[in-house]
Write a protein that holds these residues in place. Sequence first.
Motif, PDB file in Angstrom:
ATOM      1  N   ALA A   5      44.710 116.278  21.941  1.00  0.00           N
ATOM      2  CA  ALA A   5      45.901 116.575  22.755  1.00  0.00           C
ATOM      3  C   ALA A   5      46.522 115.279  23.273  1.00  0.00           C
ATOM      4  O   ALA A   5      47.749 115.124  23.264  1.00  0.00           O
ATOM      5  N   ARG A   6      45.688 114.355  23.704  1.00  0.00           N
ATOM      6  CA  ARG A   6      46.207 113.054  24.179  1.00  0.00           C
ATOM      7  C   ARG A   6      46.836 112.280  23.024  1.00  0.00           C
ATOM      8  O   ARG A   6      47.866 111.630  23.192  1.00  0.00           O
ATOM      9  N   TYR A   7      46.204 112.336  21.876  1.00  0.00           N
ATOM     10  CA  TYR A   7      46.742 111.668  20.690  1.00  0.00           C
ATOM     11  C   TYR A   7      48.126 112.234  20.347  1.00  0.00           C
ATOM     12  O   TYR A   7      49.067 111.476  20.102  1.00  0.00           O
ATOM     13  N   GLN A   8      48.250 113.556  20.371  1.00  0.00           N
ATOM     14  CA  GLN A   8      49.543 114.188  20.090  1.00  0.00           C
ATOM     15  C   GLN A   8      50.597 113.761  21.106  1.00  0.00           C
ATOM     16  O   GLN A   8      51.736 113.471  20.742  1.00  0.00           O
ATOM     17  N   LYS A   9      50.219 113.738  22.378  1.00  0.00           N
ATOM     18  CA  LYS A   9      51.151 113.335  23.429  1.00  0.00           C
ATOM     19  C   LYS A   9      51.567 111.874  23.212  1.00  0.00           C
ATOM     20  O   LYS A   9      52.731 111.517  23.381  1.00  0.00           O
ATOM     21  N   GLY A  10      50.631 111.041  22.816  1.00  0.00           N
ATOM     22  CA  GLY A  10      50.937 109.642  22.525  1.00  0.00           C
ATOM     23  C   GLY A  10      51.940 109.512  21.391  1.00  0.00           C
ATOM     24  O   GLY A  10      52.872 108.707  21.461  1.00  0.00           O
ATOM     25  N   LEU A  11      51.777 110.329  20.361  1.00  0.00           N
ATOM     26  CA  LEU A  11      52.731 110.315  19.250  1.00  0.00           C
ATOM     27  C   LEU A  11      54.121 110.751  19.713  1.00  0.00           C
ATOM     28  O   LEU A  11      55.133 110.202  19.259  1.00  0.00           O
ATOM     29  N   GLU A  12      54.171 111.720  20.625  1.00  0.00           N
ATOM     30  CA  GLU A  12      55.456 112.147  21.182  1.00  0.00           C
ATOM     31  C   GLU A  12      56.129 111.001  21.933  1.00  0.00           C
ATOM     32  O   GLU A  12      57.340 110.790  21.803  1.00  0.00           O
ATOM     33  N   TYR A  13      55.342 110.260  22.716  1.00  0.00           N
ATOM     34  CA  TYR A  13      55.895 109.113  23.447  1.00  0.00           C
ATOM     35  C   TYR A  13      56.414 108.050  22.479  1.00  0.00           C
ATOM     36  O   TYR A  13      57.479 107.472  22.686  1.00  0.00           O
TER      37      TYR A  13
END
Length: 70
Positions: free
Chosen positions: A35-43
């Motif tokens: 989930a953090r990885y996905q959020k990082g990709l969004e950023y």
Amino acid sequence: MTEKRELSIEETFQELDKLLEALDSEQSGLEETFARYQKGLEYVKLLKGKIDGIEKKLAVLEAENGENDA
């Protein structure tokens, strides 16, 4: 209902940095890490769009300035 305001480039970098620190320092489960990885990709995607937009505006300004100098 509260309205979400868009993060500035600096704020987005700060949020990405916080995410990276959390990934480096915490022992998280696979789902939380993903989930953090996905959020990082969004950023990263958001930052790329913002930076691309600024580059386009600069190119327009440079072109306009070049036309005025001729």
